[in-house]
Enzyme design. Structure first.
Site, PDB file in Angstrom:
ATOM      1  N   CYS A  20       0.814  -1.207   0.000  1.00  7.34           N
ATOM      2  CA  CYS A  20       0.000   0.000   0.000  1.00  7.34           C
ATOM      3  C   CYS A  20       0.850   1.259   0.000  1.00  7.34           C
ATOM      4  O   CYS A  20       0.370   2.339  -0.236  1.00  7.34           O
ATOM      5  CB  CYS A  20      -0.900   0.007   1.218  1.00  7.34           C
ATOM      6  SG  CYS A  20      -0.027  -0.303   2.740  1.00  7.34           S
ATOM      7  N   GLU A  31      -6.852  -6.252  -0.855  1.00  5.58           N
ATOM      8  CA  GLU A  31      -6.970  -5.339   0.291  1.00  5.58           C
ATOM      9  C   GLU A  31      -5.944  -4.250   0.134  1.00  5.58           C
ATOM     10  O   GLU A  31      -4.830  -4.499  -0.324  1.00  5.58           O
ATOM     11  CB  GLU A  31      -6.726  -6.138   1.583  1.00  5.58           C
ATOM     12  CG  GLU A  31      -6.927  -5.365   2.864  1.00  5.58           C
ATOM     13  CD  GLU A  31      -5.642  -4.863   3.505  1.00  5.58           C
ATOM     14  OE1 GLU A  31      -5.746  -4.187   4.539  1.00  5.58           O
ATOM     15  OE2 GLU A  31      -4.534  -5.102   2.958  1.00  5.58           O
ATOM     16  N   ARG A  60      -9.052   0.943  11.978  1.00  4.29           N
ATOM     17  CA  ARG A  60      -8.237   0.687  10.782  1.00  4.29           C
ATOM     18  C   ARG A  60      -9.184   0.697   9.599  1.00  4.29           C
ATOM     19  O   ARG A  60     -10.006  -0.221   9.450  1.00  4.29           O
ATOM     20  CB  ARG A  60      -7.549  -0.675  10.918  1.00  4.29           C
ATOM     21  CG  ARG A  60      -6.486  -0.959   9.854  1.00  4.29           C
ATOM     22  CD  ARG A  60      -5.856  -2.332  10.066  1.00  4.29           C
ATOM     23  NE  ARG A  60      -4.670  -2.530   9.250  1.00  4.29           N
ATOM     24  CZ  ARG A  60      -3.439  -2.184   9.589  1.00  4.29           C
ATOM     25  NH1 ARG A  60      -3.218  -1.623  10.759  1.00  4.29           N
ATOM     26  NH2 ARG A  60      -2.428  -2.397   8.784  1.00  4.29           N
ATOM     27  N   ARG A 107      -9.848   0.435   5.776  1.00  8.74           N
ATOM     28  CA  ARG A 107      -9.176  -0.151   4.627  1.00  8.74           C
ATOM     29  C   ARG A 107     -10.156  -0.351   3.476  1.00  8.74           C
ATOM     30  O   ARG A 107     -11.377  -0.482   3.692  1.00  8.74           O
ATOM     31  CB  ARG A 107      -8.594  -1.533   4.995  1.00  8.74           C
ATOM     32  CG  ARG A 107      -7.324  -1.437   5.841  1.00  8.74           C
ATOM     33  CD  ARG A 107      -6.206  -0.895   4.966  1.00  8.74           C
ATOM     34  NE  ARG A 107      -4.889  -0.940   5.579  1.00  8.74           N
ATOM     35  CZ  ARG A 107      -4.301   0.043   6.237  1.00  8.74           C
ATOM     36  NH1 ARG A 107      -4.943   1.183   6.444  1.00  8.74           N
ATOM     37  NH2 ARG A 107      -3.066  -0.075   6.701  1.00  8.74           N
TER      38      ARG A 107
END
Ligand code: SAM
Length: 420
Positions: A180, A227, A270, A272
């Site tokens: 990422c 993801e 978190r 995402r």
């Protein structure tokens, strides 16, 4: 030296020793045969482990097609194991390969998947716990590979850019938490944003998405699960995300995505971006599960007794206080206060171990402390049986890079029920 173990299936008194001996013998036996199949930048052990796991779960072997077909290869490898008294039935072989692990696939998997950019296998766990078996994994960081092997019993293959997609075994689902960093927003305001947020247009890390596509186009799995950071959606005014969507659709998939905050399943905020692509010929309707409810409090995952080595130094604490002051004056960036234990923590990041600024635990009469690696593993929803690296720096990095396992598990559950 190889030794056959004729009473391999009947021992009971010294079972674990015998199993370990037999597993070592099987590894030794297969090693020379794997050599022509090992890709550049991968280790022989990765192919040996893949073969053992694939045989144990009734899956296809990793195979260089210039040498053999996967079916012929499997037939000859199983014959070899039989000749040496190391294979009798698949059930017994499964016991041989997996009995030493606390986290293992079921003996008769409902589906098979591959785990790309595998890290320590957080995504894997979510799918494995839903009845899946991993048939190929790739991760090039040596420390993460070790944690992966300690927990999942297989050494991942190395650099995915060096793996021939045609050699990867057949699978139903492709998993990829591709890096990422090229899309991340963290700290961009404090750095030179130009050149730091360039995504895959001019960044080798970013082009890894196209390595994922290379595998998708060759193997056409039923489902692709990706993801990434939340910012993926907005990166480069949405152009990066549009390219990802268009590319996947062009390859014959329906594209779904959802931005999910994990704080109702673990005490960590978190956020995402989760993407699920379903092959066009599959008629099932996919929609993401709901993640609603109250945010979980951080205090629920804290260890009772924590060593003083996690307490931050006066110098570091003073640095945090000064930075907070500066940030308040400017109205920008992270604030370096201690965590509110009744709320979820901020997002755990790979560099958390450097100064702990995302989450400092207040302590009476002392400077605050860092979360311990065990607490980090709990913040990501890993089971307490997960084997954590001894060294702190790789442990923080690996958990910071990983995923919230229960979020993955919930999505995997819908995929299994609705699509497979
Ligand atoms: C965001 S992390 C994914 C973590 C993983 N989902 C987990 O649950 O732990 C991305 C991982 O990709 C790995 N990686 C980056 N480039 C790679 C490459 N070319 N080949 C294999 N692994 C790579 C990194 O080392 C890192 O561990």
């Amino acid at each position: 030296m190889l030794h056959t173990i004729p009473d391999f299936y009947s021992f009971s008194s010294n079972k674990m020793t015998n199993i370990n001996d037999a597993l070592n013998s099987a590894e030794e036996l297969l090693t020379p045969h794997t050599l022509p199949h090992v890709p550049q930048e991968s280790r022989v052990e990765a192919v040996v482990d893949q073969w053992l796991h694939a045989i144990a779960t009734g899956s296809q072997l990793y195979c260089n097609p210039d040498i053999s077909s996967p079916e012929e290869l499997k037939h000859s490898v199983v014959s070899l194991l039989k000749e040496h008294g190391l294979y009798e039935t698949r059930e017994k072989f499964y016991e041989l390969v997996f009995s030493h692990l606390s986290l293992k696939p079921v003996q008769n998997p409902d589906f098979r998947f591959i785990d790309l950019f595998a890290g320590i296998g957080g995504v894997r766990l979510g799918f494995q716990q839903n009845g899946g078996a991993c048939v190929f994994s790739s991760e090039y960081d040596r420390a993460a590979q070790k944690t992966y092997k300690d927990n999942h019993g297989e050494l991942p293959f190395g650099d995915i850019t060096k793996v021939n997609e045609n050699e990867i075994p057949e699978h139903d689902i492709l998993l990829a938490g591709f890096p990422c960093q090229p899309f991340s927003n963290a700290g961009v305001s404090a750095r030179n944003a130009v050149g730091k947020q360039h995504g895959f247009l001019c960044d080798t890390q970013g082009t890894l998405f196209f390595d994922v596509m290379r595998v998708i186009d060759a193997k056409k799995p039923k489902v692709v699960f990706l993801e990434n950071v939340r910012n993926l959606e907005r990166h480069d005014q949405g152009r990066t995300f549009q390219t990802i969507k268009d590319t996947i659709k062009k390859s014959g998939y329906k594209f779904h995505y959802k931005v999910i905050d994990s704080s109702t399943v673990v005490p960590q905020r978190r956020i995402r971006c989760y993407m699920v692509a379903v092959r066009n010929d599959i008629s099932a309707n996919f929609s993401f599960p709901d993640f609603t409810g109250d945010p979980k409090p951080l205090r629920t995952i804290l260890e009772k007794e924590v060593d003083d080595k996690f307490t931050i130094s006066d110098k570091l604490w003073q640095g945090h206080i000064n930075r907070t002051k500066r940030n308040i004056e400017r109205g920008t960036g992270f604030t370096a206060h201690t965590a509110d234990l009744n709320k979820p923590s901020n997002t755990l990041v790979a560099r958390y171990g450097k100064d702990g600024k995302e989450c400092l635990i207040p302590q009476k009469g002392k400077n605050p402390r860092l979360l311990t690696p065990k607490e980090c593993s709990r913040l990501q929803g890993f089971p307490d049986s997960f084997v954590i690296p001894d060294a702190k720096t790789p442990a923080y990095k690996q958990f910071g890079n990983s995923v919230v396992v229960p979020v993955i598990e919930k999505i995997a559950n819908v995929i299994r029920k609705e699509i497979l």
